[in-house]
Design an enzyme around this catalytic site. Structure first.
Site, PDB file in Angstrom:
ATOM      1  N   ASP A   1      -0.978  -2.927   6.251  1.00  0.00           N
ATOM      2  CA  ASP A   1      -0.062  -2.073   5.501  1.00  0.00           C
ATOM      3  C   ASP A   1      -0.764  -1.036   4.648  1.00  0.00           C
ATOM      4  OD1 ASP A   1      -1.020  -3.999   3.754  1.00  0.00           O
ATOM      5  OD2 ASP A   1       0.947  -4.745   3.158  1.00  0.00           O
TER       6      ASP A   1
ATOM      7  N   ASP B   1      -4.222  -9.559  -5.273  1.00  0.00           N
ATOM      8  CA  ASP B   1      -3.581 -10.594  -4.456  1.00  0.00           C
ATOM      9  C   ASP B   1      -4.374 -11.874  -4.265  1.00  0.00           C
ATOM     10  OD1 ASP B   1      -1.438  -8.886  -4.150  1.00  0.00           O
ATOM     11  OD2 ASP B   1      -2.067  -8.177  -2.199  1.00  0.00           O
TER      12      ASP B   1
END
Length: 885
Positions: A71, A482
């Site tokens: 992404d 993350d």
């Protein structure tokens, strides 16, 4: 974890990601700028994965040709010989950083050398550029681009649906692209060179994740989500007649054309109340399989169904493996075994707890089995075993209670593909890695199949901060979005675990004590608990500190030069200081909340801060700060600054914006005054590394625009002259978060990226010898096998195997050859390489330099040719000629 990825991206943007728009050039001294004057080799500090893989594409006509899209981190091609992935979009530059977000990929089934990528990261104002379609005739080694009149959303909601880009399998000059934001369906009839909207397509989509979102991120229309051809309705050279299109509309999610796109109709009898995430067609049995969810993903599925549509009769059959009432997830991942088309698999993509689920049917969806079942709750019986020894951090250091297990089977599992040539191989993407198996058949025979990470070479982390200590076992500390970050003791090996005790989803800042590097501090954003952690053993082990009242995010942190105290500027409250390890905190005075903080690298009581154009100095350990009288600094907060190790009060500051002050500043009086370097147009980061041989000042590194050129630059003379050390093939989009040299290895630089992980570069000589170095000269006999494995018009792929046929081991190698017909290398993997004219030299990388007697080492490359593509006739290993096999 990928659950927080968009927060990481938004924070990165807020910190100045949008500063990369074309500026009016500042004055510079071009005579002091050297461009591309040094040859560097570039690698990733290995993490393997780290981010969401929403798409996997196998070529349907060539074995072992596969691609993966990410992404925010570009696209990759699978290398079967090494079981690794090769990055394909490292050439994306600063001004078009959004093109590292890949919303769709398509691999040409007629001409496998061709591949296409639809790129663009955000459809709202966060991304300053429109989307584009990239096309390649050499499997992604080089690209041509067509800009689109709208934006694409590789990191937007719904990015796991697809594929939005599709090639007509009968007439490959025809491509379709589904657009978001109400822009509709687009078509190219000239192999992606030009595009026009299909104006008669009746539905541009209407589904938005959150219509109340004023940022435009969650309120964007997710648009046209996939295109699928029924290849049985066409013949080679003529356009396929039947085309299915998925639309983000809960009531009208599938449309069809039976006249090659001349007219379109809503598919009659279709399910409503759902979005069709995938549409996969089995032309052999005349079935269109559809995976449905009530949400667009990738996090938010609630209910879902699977359906089969008979293309000949128009009959719809609900083939859901569980009742809708029992789903708490949507279905998304969907694939057909092309060797056995009645075999279908699907995923429960948004099941975070207790795990994702994989479903498999061998009778076209009439009956299903699961990857795991409950025996007696909470106990599970798994049809699989997991081996994460190659990426051990995937356990996340967790010790969950049943029914959770570690490592997880996955989450955000929207990409799922069975190899069309090998029924035993299946790959699927998760929020943190790409998993796969090569003995999938065991599922049906009653045995267990083995799932392993199939992700080496695919690096997809967003980097917030980097630090390279001068001593200790750690070579590098990284602060990542993350997955927190890692302590690398060997850049070529995957660390065993991310930082734990406590674990942060995102680490926002870290620092070590310059004269006592065993003392390390990091701050970040946890799911719960403290936002700060300390280590006293060089980052090997950690313990939590305590938060002052009001802390809501990590912010920035600085360690005193001797580790005796810390200054912390967290989100949610003002700047704080402490002695010891943060058992209690006191508010600093004289400095505004949200200021970035750093420490002097010599004086343990001196700290620095910056906020909104003002520089601040504390000489009492962070208790009080005083605003400097320095003027002319950037007025915004897109600034990064550092103090030089070994010299008190030597401070460098980089940053700014195109509508104001922007560049690189230097202070030698502890920030009382700054001098702007006139030969730097723009700069966004600053770091220091080992001084060059004979130099009296440490080496400077910056991500900057110098001499009108964007790049990674090095200076060995205090910024008087600069050398660009990267090239146009190695740009990695946005590199503005952090940079540092290595204090132990001259020339080595660590570069942050927003999706391509931690990049590090070494000079051609490498090592710790001041950048000189020589090629390795192994002794003994050698044999080379050179084979062209694929060839297409203007391009080819080759593998080279070098065998040590002597009696002694090599500790490094350098293989040279000359192309007989002017061939050129486009991209080479598993070795460093240079080409001068017809002569190519391939050198070992750090992990394959040792070759025992009787052993071999292999590398491969893609290249270009015209006229003739004859093999090289001779190869030289150092000063000796090898036998050609």
């Amino acid at each position: 974890m990928r659950r927080t990825r968009i927060l990481t991206a938004v924070l990165a943007l807020a910190a100045g990601l949008l500063a990369g728009t074309p500026p009016a050039l500042a004055a510079h001294d071009t005579a002091q700028v050297t461009l591309a004057a040094d040859t560097y080799s570039w690698h990733n500090a290995r993490i393997d994965g780290g981010g969401f893989v929403p798409g996997i594409v196998f070529n349907r006509s060539e074995k072992n040709l596969a691609y993966a899209r990410t992404d925010i981190g570009g696209a990759y091609r699978w290398q079967e010989s090494t079981k690794t992935w090769t990055p394909l979009l490292d050439s994306v530059g600063w001004d078009q950083w959004g093109h590292t977000g890949v919303v769709s990929l398509a691999s040409d089934p007629v001409d496998p050398g061709k591949v296409y990528a639809a790129v663009g990261t955000y459809t709202n104002g966060w991304d300053p550029t429109n989307g584009a379609v990239l096309r390649s005739a050499d499997r992604g080694a080089s690209w041509q681009k067509t800009d689109l009149p709208f934006k694409l959303g590789g990191n937007m909601p719904g990015r796991g649906m697809g594929e939005r880009l599709a090639i007509d399998p009968n007439k490959d000059s025809v491509l379709y692209l589904g657009a978001p934001s109400g822009k509709g369906l687009w078509r190219s009839t000239d192999s992606g060179v030009t595009w026009a909207q299909v104006t008669n397509f009746p539905n541009v989509g209407n589904y938005v994740q959150d219509p109340t979102d004023t940022s435009g991120y969650a309120s964007d229309d997710q648009g046209i989500t996939w295109v699928t051809f029924d290849e049985s309705t066409g013949t080679a050279g003529t356009a396929t007649k039947t085309v299915y299109v998925g639309v983000a509309d809960l009531q009208n999610s599938v449309y069809r054309s039976t006249d090659a796109g001349a007219t379109w109709t809503r598919l009659a009898g279709q399910p409503t109340g759902y979005l069709a995430h995938k549409g996969v067609l089995d032309a052999v049995n005349g079935c269109l399989y559809l995976s449905y969810s009530d949400k667009g993903g990738p996090y938010d599925g609630g209910k879902g169904q699977l359906w089969r549509y008979a293309t000949a009769t128009g009959t719809w059959t609900n083939i859901s493996p569980v009742a809708e009432a029992d789903t708490y997830y949507g279905f998304s991942g969907l694939t057909v075994d092309r060797q056995h088309p009645g075999t279908v698999m699907a995923t429960a993509y948004s099941s975070w707890w207790p795990d994702t689920q994989l479903f498999r049917s061998t009778d076209s969806g009439a009956t299903w089995t699961k990857a795991w079942d409950y025996t007696s709750y909470p106990n599970r019986s798994n049809r699989y075993t997991m081996d994460v020894s190659s990426s051990p951090w995937l356990t996340f250091g967790a010790n969950p209670s049943p029914p959770e297990q570690t490592p997880k089977l996955g989450w955000m599992t929207e990409a799922l593909e069975i190899d069309p040539f090998n029924s035993n191989r299946m790959m699927y993407g998760t929020g943190a890695t790409l998993y796969g198996t090569e003995n999938l058949g065991n599922w049906d025979s009653g045995g267990q199949f083995t799932i392993k990470p199939m992700v080496q070479g695919l690096e997809e982390t967003a980097v917030d901060d980097l630090a390279a200590p001068p001593s200790g076992g750690a070579q590098l500390f990284s602060a990542l979005g993350d997955i927190g970050g890692f302590r690398h003791t060997d850049l070529t090996k995957v660390p065993s675990l991310m930082y734990t005790s406590p674990t942060f989803t995102t680490t926002t800042s870290l620092d070590f004590a310059e004269t006592n590097p065993n003392t390390v501090v990091r701050v970040g954003n946890p799911d719960s608990g403290p936002h700060i952690a300390f280590s006293t053993d060089n980052g090997a082990n950690w313990f939590a500190g305590t938060d002052p009242s009001g802390v809501s995010g990590g912010g920035t942190v600085a360690a005193a030069a001797d580790g005796s105290r810390f200054v912390w500027s967290p989100a949610g409250t003002g700047v704080q200081y402490t002695t010891g390890f943060g058992s209690s905190w006191s508010a600093s005075s004289g400095i505004p909340a949200g200021a970035a903080v750093e420490s002097d690298r010599v004086d343990p009581k001196t700290f620095y801060g910056f906020k909104s154009g003002k520089f601040y100095v504390s000489t009492d350990g962070g208790a009080t700060f005083t605003a400097s009288a320095a003027t002319g600094l950037p007025s915004g907060d897109s600034v990064r600054f550092k103090a030089l190790p070994g010299t008190k009060g030597d401070v460098w500051l980089a940053g700014g914006a195109t509508d104001g002050a922007y560049g690189l500043w230097h202070s030698t009086d502890g920030g009382a005054s700054f001098t702007k370097l006139s030969n730097v147009d723009q700069a966004d980061t600053i770091g220091f590394g080992k001084a060059a041989t004979g130099a009296s000042y440490q080496t400077l590194y910056t991500s900057a625009k110098i001499g009108g050129v964007r790049g990674i630059f090095r200076s060995t003379d205090k910024g008087t002259t600069w050398t660009r050390v990267n090239d146009d093939a190695h740009q990695w989009g946005w590199t503005g978060a952090a940079i540092t040299g290595d204090p132990r290895v001259y020339g080595r630089v660590y570069v942050s990226t927003n999706g391509r992980g931690v990049i590090y570069g070494d000079t051609a000589g490498g090592g710790d010898d001041g950048g000189g170095g020589t090629d390795p000269t192994p002794t003994g006999a050698c044999t080379v096998a050179y084979s062209v494995t694929n060839q297409w018009t203007g391009g080819f792929q080759a593998d080279v195997r070098l065998t040590n046929t002597g009696s002694a081991s090599w500790t490094g190698w350098s293989l040279a050859w000359s192309f007989p017909n002017g061939q050129t290398v486009g991209q080479l993997w598993n070795a460093d390489w240079t080409q001068s004219g017809a002569t190519v030299t391939a050198r070992n990388v750090s992990w394959n330099g040792t070759v025992a007697a009787g052993s071999s080492v292999s590398f491969g490359f893609t290249g270009a040719w015209t006229g003739t593509n004859a093999k090289p006739s001779s190869f030289r290993l150092g000063d000796q000629t090898c036998t050609v096999a």
